[in-house]
Design a protein around this motif. Structure first.
Motif, mmCIF file in Angstrom:
data_model
loop_
_atom_site.group_PDB
_atom_site.id
_atom_site.type_symbol
_atom_site.label_atom_id
_atom_site.label_comp_id
_atom_site.label_asym_id
_atom_site.label_seq_id
_atom_site.Cartn_x
_atom_site.Cartn_y
_atom_site.Cartn_z
ATOM 1 N N THR A 230 6.033 -6.801 -3.274
ATOM 2 C CA THR A 230 4.722 -6.960 -3.906
ATOM 3 C C THR A 230 3.905 -5.679 -3.782
ATOM 4 O O THR A 230 3.239 -5.265 -4.744
ATOM 5 N N ASN A 231 3.957 -5.026 -2.624
ATOM 6 C CA ASN A 231 3.256 -3.742 -2.458
ATOM 7 C C ASN A 231 3.756 -2.717 -3.467
ATOM 8 O O ASN A 231 2.965 -1.985 -4.060
ATOM 9 N N ASN B 118 2.513 -3.536 -6.971
ATOM 10 C CA ASN B 118 1.096 -3.181 -7.099
ATOM 11 C C ASN B 118 0.878 -1.667 -7.128
ATOM 12 O O ASN B 118 -0.046 -1.184 -7.779
ATOM 13 N N SER C 43 -5.513 -11.421 -1.205
ATOM 14 C CA SER C 43 -4.581 -10.325 -0.933
ATOM 15 C C SER C 43 -5.106 -9.517 0.253
ATOM 16 O O SER C 43 -6.202 -9.765 0.745
#
Length: 145
Positions: free
Chosen positions: A60-61, A64, A105
């Motif tokens: 996910t990092n 993003n 988040s």
């Protein structure tokens, strides 16, 4: 409609690498690849579940950090413990944040640190981007040689 389901052959040892597009649905693919690999390699259900969560956070990092670009994940073992890695082309390093109680988040790095034995970021060998990695705890299972 295409009724064929793609399959991934998981070797009994070694490592698994996959290049994905940095989009949200790739996080689910990364999670499933961890599940299949670590199950095939004989790790415990608890460690597999923890590893899935950690891979989800580091992927996910990357999604993003580099939306729309390619990212790469790697799953292998180091001294009997699962080693999870995710490369992305963005130059910036992930920074821990303090997430408020209502935030949706900002807890990813804290989650990774809580479940992994060790974690970190290193520059890519090519000099482009970085690799976020997490070494999970070793278990009594028979991991790949």
């Amino acid at each position: 409609m295409n009724d064929q389901v793609p399959t991934v052959q998981i070797p009994k040892s070694g490592e698994i690498r996959m290049t994905l597009l940095a989009v949200g649905s790739s996080v689910a693919l990364a999670r499933e690849l961890v599940r299949y690999a670590l199950t095939n390699w004989g790790y415990t259900r608890s460690l597999i579940d923890d590893s899935i969560l950690v891979m989800s956070e580091i992927t996910t990092n990357a999604v993003n950090a580099a939306p729309g670009h390619h990212i790469r994940i790697r799953i292998t073992a180091h001294d009997g413990a699962p080693l999870l890695e995710c490369w992305d082309p963005a130059p910036g390093l992930p920074l821990p944040r303090v997430a408020g109680a209502d935030a949706v988040s900002g807890r990813g790095l804290a989650i990774v640190a809580a479940y992994a034995e060790d974690t970190g970021v290193r520059p890519s060998a090519t000099g482009k981007g970085k690799i976020i990695w997490a070494l999970m705890p070793a278990t009594d299972a028979s991991p790949p040689p």
